[in-house]
Design a protein around this motif. Structure first.
Motif, PDB file in Angstrom:
ATOM      1  N   SER A 121       0.861  -1.184   0.000  1.00  0.00           N
ATOM      2  CA  SER A 121       0.000   0.000   0.000  1.00  0.00           C
ATOM      3  C   SER A 121       0.891   1.226   0.000  1.00  0.00           C
ATOM      4  N   TYR A 122       0.432   2.293  -0.664  1.00  0.00           N
ATOM      5  CA  TYR A 122       1.222   3.510  -0.816  1.00  0.00           C
ATOM      6  C   TYR A 122       0.458   4.673  -0.175  1.00  0.00           C
ATOM      7  N   GLU A 123       1.052   5.238   0.843  1.00  0.00           N
ATOM      8  CA  GLU A 123       0.402   6.317   1.585  1.00  0.00           C
ATOM      9  C   GLU A 123       0.230   7.557   0.706  1.00  0.00           C
ATOM     10  N   PHE A 124      -0.976   8.119   0.681  1.00  0.00           N
ATOM     11  CA  PHE A 124      -1.225   9.362  -0.040  1.00  0.00           C
ATOM     12  C   PHE A 124      -0.673  10.539   0.766  1.00  0.00           C
ATOM     13  N   ILE A 125       0.099  11.414   0.099  1.00  0.00           N
ATOM     14  CA  ILE A 125       0.656  12.586   0.773  1.00  0.00           C
ATOM     15  C   ILE A 125      -0.097  13.852   0.366  1.00  0.00           C
ATOM     16  N   ARG A 126      -0.127  14.146  -0.946  1.00  0.00           N
ATOM     17  CA  ARG A 126      -0.807  15.339  -1.443  1.00  0.00           C
ATOM     18  C   ARG A 126      -0.910  15.239  -2.953  1.00  0.00           C
ATOM     19  N   SER A 127      -1.727  16.100  -3.562  1.00  0.00           N
ATOM     20  CA  SER A 127      -1.899  16.080  -5.007  1.00  0.00           C
ATOM     21  C   SER A 127      -1.825  17.496  -5.564  1.00  0.00           C
ATOM     22  N   PHE A 128      -1.566  17.597  -6.886  1.00  0.00           N
ATOM     23  CA  PHE A 128      -1.412  18.871  -7.571  1.00  0.00           C
ATOM     24  C   PHE A 128      -2.030  18.767  -8.960  1.00  0.00           C
ATOM     25  N   ASN A 129      -2.409  19.925  -9.509  1.00  0.00           N
ATOM     26  CA  ASN A 129      -2.778  19.979 -10.916  1.00  0.00           C
ATOM     27  C   ASN A 129      -1.532  19.832 -11.787  1.00  0.00           C
ATOM     28  N   VAL A 130      -1.736  19.379 -13.022  1.00  0.00           N
ATOM     29  CA  VAL A 130      -0.650  19.372 -14.007  1.00  0.00           C
ATOM     30  C   VAL A 130      -0.890  20.554 -14.934  1.00  0.00           C
ATOM     31  N   ASP A 131      -0.012  21.546 -14.853  1.00  0.00           N
ATOM     32  CA  ASP A 131      -0.219  22.796 -15.572  1.00  0.00           C
ATOM     33  C   ASP A 131       1.118  23.519 -15.674  1.00  0.00           C
ATOM     34  N   ASN A 132       1.239  24.428 -16.650  1.00  0.00           N
ATOM     35  CA  ASN A 132       2.464  25.203 -16.785  1.00  0.00           C
ATOM     36  C   ASN A 132       2.711  26.105 -15.589  1.00  0.00           C
ATOM     37  N   ASN A 133       1.652  26.487 -14.907  1.00  0.00           N
ATOM     38  CA  ASN A 133       1.785  27.479 -13.850  1.00  0.00           C
ATOM     39  C   ASN A 133       0.962  27.102 -12.636  1.00  0.00           C
ATOM     40  N   ASP A 134       1.178  25.928 -12.112  1.00  0.00           N
ATOM     41  CA  ASP A 134       0.450  25.499 -10.929  1.00  0.00           C
ATOM     42  C   ASP A 134       0.778  26.439  -9.770  1.00  0.00           C
ATOM     43  N   PRO A 135      -0.229  27.105  -9.165  1.00  0.00           N
ATOM     44  CA  PRO A 135       0.061  28.071  -8.099  1.00  0.00           C
ATOM     45  C   PRO A 135       0.658  27.443  -6.858  1.00  0.00           C
ATOM     46  N   ASP A 136       0.442  26.137  -6.670  1.00  0.00           N
ATOM     47  CA  ASP A 136       0.932  25.485  -5.464  1.00  0.00           C
ATOM     48  C   ASP A 136       2.357  24.953  -5.610  1.00  0.00           C
ATOM     49  N   PHE A 137       2.742  24.618  -6.852  1.00  0.00           N
ATOM     50  CA  PHE A 137       3.999  23.877  -6.992  1.00  0.00           C
ATOM     51  C   PHE A 137       4.818  24.316  -8.198  1.00  0.00           C
ATOM     52  N   GLY A 138       4.467  25.438  -8.817  1.00  0.00           N
ATOM     53  CA  GLY A 138       5.253  25.910  -9.950  1.00  0.00           C
ATOM     54  C   GLY A 138       4.979  25.108 -11.205  1.00  0.00           C
ATOM     55  N   ASP A 139       6.003  24.954 -12.032  1.00  0.00           N
ATOM     56  CA  ASP A 139       5.869  24.310 -13.344  1.00  0.00           C
ATOM     57  C   ASP A 139       5.812  22.798 -13.178  1.00  0.00           C
ATOM     58  N   THR A 140       4.648  22.215 -13.470  1.00  0.00           N
ATOM     59  CA  THR A 140       4.513  20.752 -13.396  1.00  0.00           C
ATOM     60  C   THR A 140       4.275  20.162 -14.780  1.00  0.00           C
ATOM     61  N   THR A 141       4.619  20.908 -15.837  1.00  0.00           N
ATOM     62  CA  THR A 141       4.457  20.404 -17.189  1.00  0.00           C
ATOM     63  C   THR A 141       5.182  19.071 -17.363  1.00  0.00           C
ATOM     64  N   LEU A 142       4.495  18.117 -17.978  1.00  0.00           N
ATOM     65  CA  LEU A 142       5.068  16.805 -18.238  1.00  0.00           C
ATOM     66  C   LEU A 142       5.439  16.691 -19.702  1.00  0.00           C
ATOM     67  N   ARG A 143       6.486  15.965 -19.995  1.00  0.00           N
ATOM     68  CA  ARG A 143       6.859  15.632 -21.363  1.00  0.00           C
ATOM     69  C   ARG A 143       6.558  14.149 -21.594  1.00  0.00           C
ATOM     70  N   TYR A 144       6.280  13.805 -22.850  1.00  0.00           N
ATOM     71  CA  TYR A 144       6.081  12.382 -23.151  1.00  0.00           C
ATOM     72  C   TYR A 144       7.334  11.591 -22.806  1.00  0.00           C
ATOM     73  N   THR A 145       8.489  12.224 -22.934  1.00  0.00           N
ATOM     74  CA  THR A 145       9.728  11.536 -22.600  1.00  0.00           C
ATOM     75  C   THR A 145       9.866  11.286 -21.103  1.00  0.00           C
ATOM     76  N   ASP A 146       8.962  11.877 -20.272  1.00  0.00           N
ATOM     77  CA  ASP A 146       8.950  11.535 -18.858  1.00  0.00           C
ATOM     78  C   ASP A 146       8.721  10.042 -18.666  1.00  0.00           C
ATOM     79  N   TYR A 147       8.052   9.444 -19.635  1.00  0.00           N
ATOM     80  CA  TYR A 147       7.664   8.038 -19.526  1.00  0.00           C
ATOM     81  C   TYR A 147       8.468   7.162 -20.482  1.00  0.00           C
ATOM     82  N   ILE A 148       9.481   7.725 -21.115  1.00  0.00           N
ATOM     83  CA  ILE A 148      10.209   7.022 -22.162  1.00  0.00           C
ATOM     84  C   ILE A 148      11.650   6.780 -21.717  1.00  0.00           C
TER      85      ILE A 148
END
Length: 346
Positions: A121-148
């Motif tokens: 089991s994996y404990e949940f800590i917190r969640s964020f939007n995925v966006d260029n300008n997330d106000p809570d966590f800055g740049d969370t933009t993902l690239r397809y190469t994140d998974y490659i």
């Protein structure tokens, strides 16, 4: 110009959030071969955009996907997006991330930062939007190469450690591995993930004995860009020691691309510095966290690595300079073919 990316994810019925335990858990009866989905995503840029403000439609109008199960059954199609991501904690304290992918508000699947263990089991800590300008966590933009592809080992590869050879999938941060230049060194960062395969990311198979009677000791599977030590008195003839990408060695006897696979699990690990390590007795590299690797990692992973690896002065990579000069794929393809009289490592 549009490009189609193939990603594999846990299906929506593979696991989910359990409010009573505040954790992500696999559902009873989870089948690793059936409870996954294939995403064929077509886009005109390299970013897997989110849906912070597009009301379940996705912020990128050019980002469309066709999602199917392993048997070809259609799951959904349309504008696809990453709704949000969560930070989760594995037993033992390691922090992972997991991305929630949707089409029109329908949960399609989860993309984790590394392969998850269905027995945990994996404990949940917190969640964020995925966006260029997330106000809570800055740049969370993902690239397809994140998974490659990154330079990686197949999970059952045996790595030399002070306690003998160990399967790389069983290693973790803090475990010691043997290096040629500096003896036992601790793993600073370890990760496991699954990627879709195409012509540029096909695994490389190095057959047992390709470099001589005992090197490697078993068949060795590496990712296309994983570098192998050649030259000097080691493995392939060259005037001095160099690292060569595995993909550049496919003209050598006993080394070839592995075709016919659609996805592959990979494990990679980084040490305090770039090192020569031993995989099935073959001399290969640990992960060099250079500019290309950094660009291919999610922003949240980059931040974690910046904390783990204080950058060395004058080095482009977070964990220092390459342990040996590095050949390109084209330079490696021009290496002479190995001879029967090839000298072996001492």
């Amino acid at each position: 110009m549009t490009t189609t990316y193939t990603l594999f994810a846990y299906s929506a019925d593979a696991f989910g959030y359990n409010a009573s335990t505040n954790s992500f858990e696999f559902f009873n009866g989870y089948d690793p071969f059936q409870d996954r989905v294939r995403m064929e995503i077509t886009d005109n840029d390299v970013f897997f955009d989110g849906d912070a403000s597009a009301d379940e439609r996705g912020e990128d109008t050019n980002q469309t996907g066709i999602v199917t199960r392993p048997d070809g059954t259609a799951v959904a199609s349309g504008r696809i997006y990453v709704e949000a991501y969560a930070e989760i904690r594995a037993p033992g304290g390691r922090i992972l991330t997991i991305d929630r992918v949707e089409i029109g508000g329908q949960l399609i699947g989860y993309l984790p930062s590394e392969q998850l263990d269905p027995n945990l089991s994996y404990e949940f800590i917190r969640s964020f939007n995925v966006d260029n300008n997330d106000p809570d966590f800055g740049d969370t933009t993902l690239r397809y190469t994140d998974y490659i592809d990154l330079p990686c080992f197949a999970p059952d590869t045996r790595i030399a450690t002070p306690a003998g050879e160990r399967v790389v999938a069983d290693l973790r941060a803090g475990d010691l591995v043997l290096t040629r230049d500096h003896g036992p060194r601790p793993i600073r960062w370890w990760s496991r993930h699954q990627v879709g395969l195409d012509g540029d990311t096909l695994p490389v198979l190095i057959r047992m004995g390709a470099f001589g009677p005992a090197i490697p000791r078993r068949d060795l599977i590496l990712s296309a860009q994983h570098r192998v030590l050649v030259g000097g008195t080691h493995q392939l003839p060259y005037e001095s020691e160099r690292f060569a990408p595995a993909k550049g060695l496919v003209r050598q006897p006993g080394i070839r691309l592995m075709r016919g696979r659609h996805h592959q699990d990979w494990v990679h690990f980084a040490l305090d510095r770039h090192e020569i390590v031993f995989a099935e007795g073959c001399e290969v590299e640990s992960l060099l966290i250079g500019p290309m690797v950094i660009r291919n990692l999610p922003a949240r992973t980059r931040l974690r690595l910046y904390g783990l690896f204080p950058r060395r002065t004058g080095a482009q990579a977070l964990n220092g300079r390459p342990a040996r000069p590095c050949l390109t794929v084209q330079q490696a393809l021009r290496l002479p073919r190995a001879m029967d009289s090839l000298r072996q490592p001492a």
